[in-house]
Design a protein around this motif. Structure first.
Motif, PDB file in Angstrom:
ATOM      1  N   GLN A  92       0.830  -1.201   0.000  1.00 41.92           N
ATOM      2  CA  GLN A  92       0.000   0.000   0.000  1.00 41.92           C
ATOM      3  C   GLN A  92       0.871   1.260   0.000  1.00 41.92           C
ATOM      4  OE1 GLN A  92      -3.247   0.232  -0.447  1.00 41.92           O
ATOM      5  NE2 GLN A  92      -3.143   2.478  -0.341  1.00 41.92           N
ATOM      6  N   MET A  93       1.947   1.248   0.787  1.00 49.85           N
ATOM      7  CA  MET A  93       2.859   2.390   0.818  1.00 49.85           C
ATOM      8  C   MET A  93       3.561   2.563  -0.526  1.00 49.85           C
ATOM      9  SD  MET A  93       4.671   2.409   4.585  1.00 49.85           S
ATOM     10  CE  MET A  93       5.706   3.783   4.045  1.00 49.85           C
ATOM     11  N   CYS A  94       3.853   1.459  -1.192  1.00 47.28           N
ATOM     12  CA  CYS A  94       4.465   1.514  -2.523  1.00 47.28           C
ATOM     13  C   CYS A  94       3.530   2.203  -3.506  1.00 47.28           C
ATOM     14  CB  CYS A  94       4.793   0.107  -3.011  1.00 47.28           C
ATOM     15  SG  CYS A  94       5.350   0.034  -4.731  1.00 47.28           S
ATOM     16  N   ARG A  95       2.267   1.832  -3.464  1.00 48.55           N
ATOM     17  CA  ARG A  95       1.298   2.453  -4.362  1.00 48.55           C
ATOM     18  C   ARG A  95       1.181   3.952  -4.092  1.00 48.55           C
ATOM     19  NH1 ARG A  95      -1.200  -2.775  -3.824  1.00 48.55           N
ATOM     20  NH2 ARG A  95      -2.325  -2.181  -1.927  1.00 48.55           N
ATOM     21  N   LYS A  96       1.182   4.324  -2.809  1.00 48.35           N
ATOM     22  CA  LYS A  96       1.094   5.744  -2.470  1.00 48.35           C
ATOM     23  C   LYS A  96       2.345   6.495  -2.923  1.00 48.35           C
ATOM     24  CE  LYS A  96       0.154   9.004   1.272  1.00 48.35           C
ATOM     25  NZ  LYS A  96       1.164   9.979   0.786  1.00 48.35           N
ATOM     26  N   TYR A  97       3.492   5.866  -2.764  1.00 52.03           N
ATOM     27  CA  TYR A  97       4.752   6.494  -3.179  1.00 52.03           C
ATOM     28  C   TYR A  97       4.735   6.781  -4.679  1.00 52.03           C
ATOM     29  CZ  TYR A  97       9.700   6.841  -4.439  1.00 52.03           C
ATOM     30  OH  TYR A  97      10.910   7.248  -4.953  1.00 52.03           O
ATOM     31  N   LEU A  98       4.320   5.815  -5.473  1.00 53.31           N
ATOM     32  CA  LEU A  98       4.285   6.005  -6.930  1.00 53.31           C
ATOM     33  C   LEU A  98       3.192   6.989  -7.341  1.00 53.31           C
ATOM     34  CD1 LEU A  98       4.908   2.334  -8.118  1.00 53.31           C
ATOM     35  CD2 LEU A  98       6.505   4.258  -8.243  1.00 53.31           C
ATOM     36  N   ASN A  99       2.065   6.946  -6.626  1.00 49.23           N
ATOM     37  CA  ASN A  99       0.988   7.896  -6.917  1.00 49.23           C
ATOM     38  C   ASN A  99       1.457   9.332  -6.647  1.00 49.23           C
ATOM     39  OD1 ASN A  99      -2.598   7.521  -6.469  1.00 49.23           O
ATOM     40  ND2 ASN A  99      -1.494   9.234  -7.344  1.00 49.23           N
ATOM     41  N   ASP A 100       2.105   9.521  -5.511  1.00 45.07           N
ATOM     42  CA  ASP A 100       2.612  10.857  -5.163  1.00 45.07           C
ATOM     43  C   ASP A 100       3.658  11.323  -6.177  1.00 45.07           C
ATOM     44  OD1 ASP A 100       0.975  10.855  -2.957  1.00 45.07           O
ATOM     45  OD2 ASP A 100       2.570  10.410  -1.512  1.00 45.07           O
ATOM     46  N   TYR A 101       4.525  10.413  -6.576  1.00 45.10           N
ATOM     47  CA  TYR A 101       5.553  10.778  -7.568  1.00 45.10           C
ATOM     48  C   TYR A 101       4.913  11.164  -8.894  1.00 45.10           C
ATOM     49  CZ  TYR A 101       9.214  10.263 -11.064  1.00 45.10           C
ATOM     50  OH  TYR A 101      10.063  10.479 -12.122  1.00 45.10           O
ATOM     51  N   SER A 102       3.977  10.356  -9.371  1.00 45.84           N
ATOM     52  CA  SER A 102       3.306  10.638 -10.639  1.00 45.84           C
ATOM     53  C   SER A 102       2.642  12.014 -10.603  1.00 45.84           C
ATOM     54  CB  SER A 102       2.250   9.574 -10.941  1.00 45.84           C
ATOM     55  OG  SER A 102       2.818   8.289 -11.060  1.00 45.84           O
ATOM     56  N   ASN A 103       1.917  12.270  -9.524  1.00 45.39           N
ATOM     57  CA  ASN A 103       1.190  13.527  -9.420  1.00 45.39           C
ATOM     58  C   ASN A 103       2.130  14.718  -9.309  1.00 45.39           C
ATOM     59  OD1 ASN A 103      -0.953  11.782  -9.425  1.00 45.39           O
ATOM     60  ND2 ASN A 103      -1.884  12.533  -7.543  1.00 45.39           N
ATOM     61  N   ALA A 104       3.237  14.527  -8.594  1.00 43.62           N
ATOM     62  CA  ALA A 104       4.211  15.613  -8.457  1.00 43.62           C
ATOM     63  C   ALA A 104       4.825  15.977  -9.805  1.00 43.62           C
ATOM     64  CB  ALA A 104       5.301  15.220  -7.461  1.00 43.62           C
ATOM     65  N   LYS A 105       5.165  14.972 -10.603  1.00 38.71           N
ATOM     66  CA  LYS A 105       5.769  15.251 -11.914  1.00 38.71           C
ATOM     67  C   LYS A 105       4.777  15.945 -12.843  1.00 38.71           C
ATOM     68  CE  LYS A 105       9.121  14.615 -10.501  1.00 38.71           C
ATOM     69  NZ  LYS A 105      10.317  15.468 -10.485  1.00 38.71           N
ATOM     70  N   ALA A 106       3.509  15.523 -12.786  1.00 41.99           N
ATOM     71  CA  ALA A 106       2.498  16.167 -13.628  1.00 41.99           C
ATOM     72  C   ALA A 106       2.318  17.627 -13.235  1.00 41.99           C
ATOM     73  CB  ALA A 106       1.173  15.414 -13.526  1.00 41.99           C
ATOM     74  N   GLN A 107       2.246  17.889 -11.937  1.00 45.65           N
ATOM     75  CA  GLN A 107       2.059  19.268 -11.488  1.00 45.65           C
ATOM     76  C   GLN A 107       3.294  20.118 -11.772  1.00 45.65           C
ATOM     77  OE1 GLN A 107      -1.681  18.624 -10.833  1.00 45.65           O
ATOM     78  NE2 GLN A 107      -0.854  20.615 -10.290  1.00 45.65           N
ATOM     79  N   GLU A 108       4.487  19.534 -11.663  1.00 44.81           N
ATOM     80  CA  GLU A 108       5.706  20.264 -12.002  1.00 44.81           C
ATOM     81  C   GLU A 108       5.727  20.605 -13.492  1.00 44.81           C
ATOM     82  OE1 GLU A 108       9.020  17.918 -10.720  1.00 44.81           O
ATOM     83  OE2 GLU A 108       8.474  18.053  -8.590  1.00 44.81           O
ATOM     84  N   MET A 109       5.260  19.665 -14.307  1.00 46.72           N
ATOM     85  CA  MET A 109       5.167  19.942 -15.746  1.00 46.72           C
ATOM     86  C   MET A 109       4.262  21.134 -15.997  1.00 46.72           C
ATOM     87  SD  MET A 109       2.871  19.735 -18.455  1.00 46.72           S
ATOM     88  CE  MET A 109       1.650  18.595 -17.809  1.00 46.72           C
ATOM     89  N   LEU A 110       3.107  21.160 -15.318  1.00 46.91           N
ATOM     90  CA  LEU A 110       2.174  22.266 -15.505  1.00 46.91           C
ATOM     91  C   LEU A 110       2.835  23.599 -15.143  1.00 46.91           C
ATOM     92  CD1 LEU A 110      -0.855  23.019 -16.131  1.00 46.91           C
ATOM     93  CD2 LEU A 110      -1.142  23.068 -13.645  1.00 46.91           C
ATOM     94  N   ASP A 111       3.543  23.637 -14.019  1.00 45.15           N
ATOM     95  CA  ASP A 111       4.222  24.863 -13.610  1.00 45.15           C
ATOM     96  C   ASP A 111       5.261  25.290 -14.645  1.00 45.15           C
ATOM     97  OD1 ASP A 111       2.727  24.926 -11.289  1.00 45.15           O
ATOM     98  OD2 ASP A 111       4.279  23.977 -10.060  1.00 45.15           O
ATOM     99  N   ARG A 112       5.989  24.320 -15.161  1.00 47.12           N
ATOM    100  CA  ARG A 112       7.022  24.650 -16.159  1.00 47.12           C
ATOM    101  C   ARG A 112       6.377  25.119 -17.453  1.00 47.12           C
ATOM    102  NH1 ARG A 112       9.936  26.802 -18.568  1.00 47.12           N
ATOM    103  NH2 ARG A 112      12.069  26.335 -19.280  1.00 47.12           N
ATOM    104  N   TRP A 113       5.213  24.567 -17.782  1.00 49.60           N
ATOM    105  CA  TRP A 113       4.529  24.966 -19.016  1.00 49.60           C
ATOM    106  C   TRP A 113       3.976  26.383 -18.896  1.00 49.60           C
ATOM    107  CZ3 TRP A 113       6.458  21.329 -21.738  1.00 49.60           C
ATOM    108  CH2 TRP A 113       6.108  21.191 -23.089  1.00 49.60           C
ATOM    109  N   LYS A 114       3.547  26.765 -17.701  1.00 53.80           N
ATOM    110  CA  LYS A 114       3.127  28.151 -17.493  1.00 53.80           C
ATOM    111  C   LYS A 114       4.313  29.093 -17.697  1.00 53.80           C
ATOM    112  CE  LYS A 114      -0.491  27.249 -14.044  1.00 53.80           C
ATOM    113  NZ  LYS A 114      -0.874  27.498 -12.626  1.00 53.80           N
ATOM    114  N   GLN A 115       5.448  28.731 -17.146  1.00 55.25           N
ATOM    115  CA  GLN A 115       6.645  29.546 -17.346  1.00 55.25           C
ATOM    116  C   GLN A 115       6.965  29.677 -18.828  1.00 55.25           C
ATOM    117  OE1 GLN A 115       9.860  27.815 -15.090  1.00 55.25           O
ATOM    118  NE2 GLN A 115       8.755  27.945 -13.143  1.00 55.25           N
TER     119      GLN A 115
END
Length: 547
Positions: free
Chosen positions: A467-490
């Protein structure tokens, strides 16, 4: 996608936007690391869509499920819900099963408008119920034969970490509640593709391991008077969806361009792709690539504009791409000039893409870690594909943004921010695209560099707590997507400043240059690119040539 008209006369007569997609498929022995890989772009003008999610669940016996058409959202009816359903994120489920599609249309009289199951609903219902590609084929054919198939002819990509399959399906007409279909396993050392033209021709009915089909796949055609030959000579596409000019030039040409990246002799099939010669040699359903194929290779192929081919849209030979050689064309594909029917090319990368993905499935890893959906929420050429692990149960906000829709812009939403940027770049492509490309490639390279370490950590966590593994990968996936959005705004802010008023502001070391008094440095006025300038003058020399 649904409603793509495969006959040239209908395309030329229609002013409505049609849906059109592309799938590429890579067997595990044809890939660089043993992954099964497949891709999909979902194309439709006006489509607003993000990353869907269906949570895993247990359902009491007797629970019914409402079916709404995936395209129109029109209610079709109900079917019994499965007692257990699996987690689905995008077009991949927790078992790494991935399903994509392209619509080829085929014989209109075979559509069952009374059927409950449409092609989109079929995909996502099946992803919630199947663990493997073979199981998915069983479920898809059982569902449509039981409840009716309310769609045109469809080609499905069905892949799991071990196998890749292509399946083609059609209804049997209004009220039939039945389908004819054929499915073929793609050899592990081969690659395949389809793009809105039926691709399966003859198939070996004796190969029970690698070929599956409806019992009446031939007899139904005979009953309708469409075929009177031997079973072994039966060709699915020649009987149910004969390739015409549009099916070849608008659809198979995408596959031809994909294959030629991995076969230096594939230009022999150019006459087929051009669609003009009725006797041209048909393309094979799959080929063995001349080198191993990576996820990055497939991402690049999803960005194809026929570069380096006679179908290229780079603006070198015409003014269709505008001043800055845009490799895109306005739609509809067809237009009329002085009573003559004309058309534009239809490359894989197109401005109408709602979302695009490349799915990576790996059998040697825990399933939560092995399945990655590299996802983008716009034209594949104009996005950085971000990693979404198949165990994700919470979407990134940017791919599922409250309040954003087809007529409501949000700077928190990837679809709108990516479209904001791409629509700035399209008309000034050769001038502005290099800036987008640099950001896109930098982000993707960082994801691939991080992937081994992220998955090593995830594997370690998995051994102690899944369960912790799934949360770790979910958090990583979401963080990269949101970072992409921030970079795309820039990137959006940078582009409007850098290229304001069709001029270019100079910069050095990542900063815009200033004069000694703090003003913006003198801009560069680029004027017409040489090739376009020549075309302008040649078109009207008296107007543009100084005395």
């Amino acid at each position: 996608m649904k409603k793509f008209l495969t006959t040239l006369c209908l395309i030329l007569a229609s002013s409505a936007a049609s849906k059109a997609c592309t799938n590429f498929i890579v067997g595990k022995k044809a890939s660089t690391d043993g992954s099964v890989i497949c891709s999909y772009n979902a194309d439709d003008y006006g489509m607003f869509i993000g990353l869907c999610h269906y949570p895993a669940g247990k359902h009491p016996k007797g629970t019914m499920r409402d079916i709404y058409d995936w395209d129109s959202k029109v209610y079709h009816g109900q079917i019994p819900e499965a007692e257990e359903t699996y987690n689905v994120i995008g077009n991949i489920n927790e078992w790494q099963l991935t399903i994509g599609e392209t619509t080829y249309g085929g014989r209109e009289e075979m559509v069952d408008e009374t059927g409950i199951i449409d092609y989109g609903s079929l995909i996502y219902i099946t992803l919630q119920r199947a663990k493997t590609a073979r199981e998915a084929i069983d479920i898809m054919t059982t569902l449509t034969n039981t409840y009716g198939y309310n769609s045109e002819g469809e080609t499905f990509t069905i892949c799991d970490p071990e196998e890749a399959w292509i399946m083609e399906m059609m209804g049997k007409g209004k009220g039939s509640k039945g389908t004819v279909w054929v499915a073929m396993r793609i050899p592990d050392d081969a690659i395949c593709g389809h793009a809105n033209q039926s691709r399966i021709g003859k198939f070996n009915m004796k190969d029970k391991e690698n070929v599956r089909y409806a019992k009446d796949v031939v007899s139904f055609a005979r009953k309708q008077g469409w075929y009177d030959g031997k079973d072994e000579d039966f060709s699915w596409k020649q009987v149910y969806a004969t390739p015409d000019f549009s099916g070849r030039r608008y659809c198979d040409a995408r596959v031809w361009s994909f294959f030629r990246h991995f076969d230096e002799g594939f230009d022999r099939y150019l006459p087929w792709a051009l669609g003009e010669d009725p006797n041209a040699e048909d393309m094979p359903l799959w080929i063995k690539p001349n080198r191993k194929v990576s996820v990055q290779d497939i991402q690049a192929c999803m960005r194809d504009h026929y570069e380096g081919t006679p179908l290229a849209l780079d603006g070198k030979d015409d003014i269709g791409g505008g001043i800055w050689q845009m490799p895109y064309r306005p739609t509809p594909l067809s237009f009329e000039v002085d009573g003559k029917k004309c058309f534009n090319e239809r490359p894989t990368s197109t401005q109408q893409t709602g979302f695009s993905y490349v799915s990576q499935m790996r059998s040697w890893l825990p399933r939560e870690i092995g399945g990655v959906l590299w996802f983008g929420n716009d034209d594949g050429n104009m996005v950085a594909y971000t990693p979404i692990y198949c165990c994700n149960s919470v979407q990134p906000e940017c791919y599922n943004t409250p309040g954003a829709d087809a007529v409501t812009f949000s700077d928190k939403n990837a679809y709108w921010v990516c479209n904001w940027v791409s629509n700035m770049v399209y008309p000034r492509y050769s001038q502005m695209f290099p800036s987008l490309e640099a950001v896109r490639d930098s982000l993707e390279q960082s994801y691939f560099q991080l992937q081994p370490d992220i998955e090593k950590i995830a594997t370690g966590i998995y051994r102690g707590n899944q369960q912790m593994c799934r949360k770790y990968l979910n958090d990583y996936s979401n963080a990269k997507a949101q970072e992409m959005l921030d970079r795309w705004k820039q990137l959006a802010y940078y582009l409007i400043v850098k290229y304001n008023d069709m001029a270019v502001k100079p910069e050095a070391d990542g900063k815009f240059l200033l004069t000694p008094t703090g003003l913006g440095a003198r801009v560069k006025r680029t004027g017409f690119p040489e090739q376009f300038a020549r075309k302008v003058v040649e078109n009207n020399p008296a107007k543009y040539t100084q005395p």
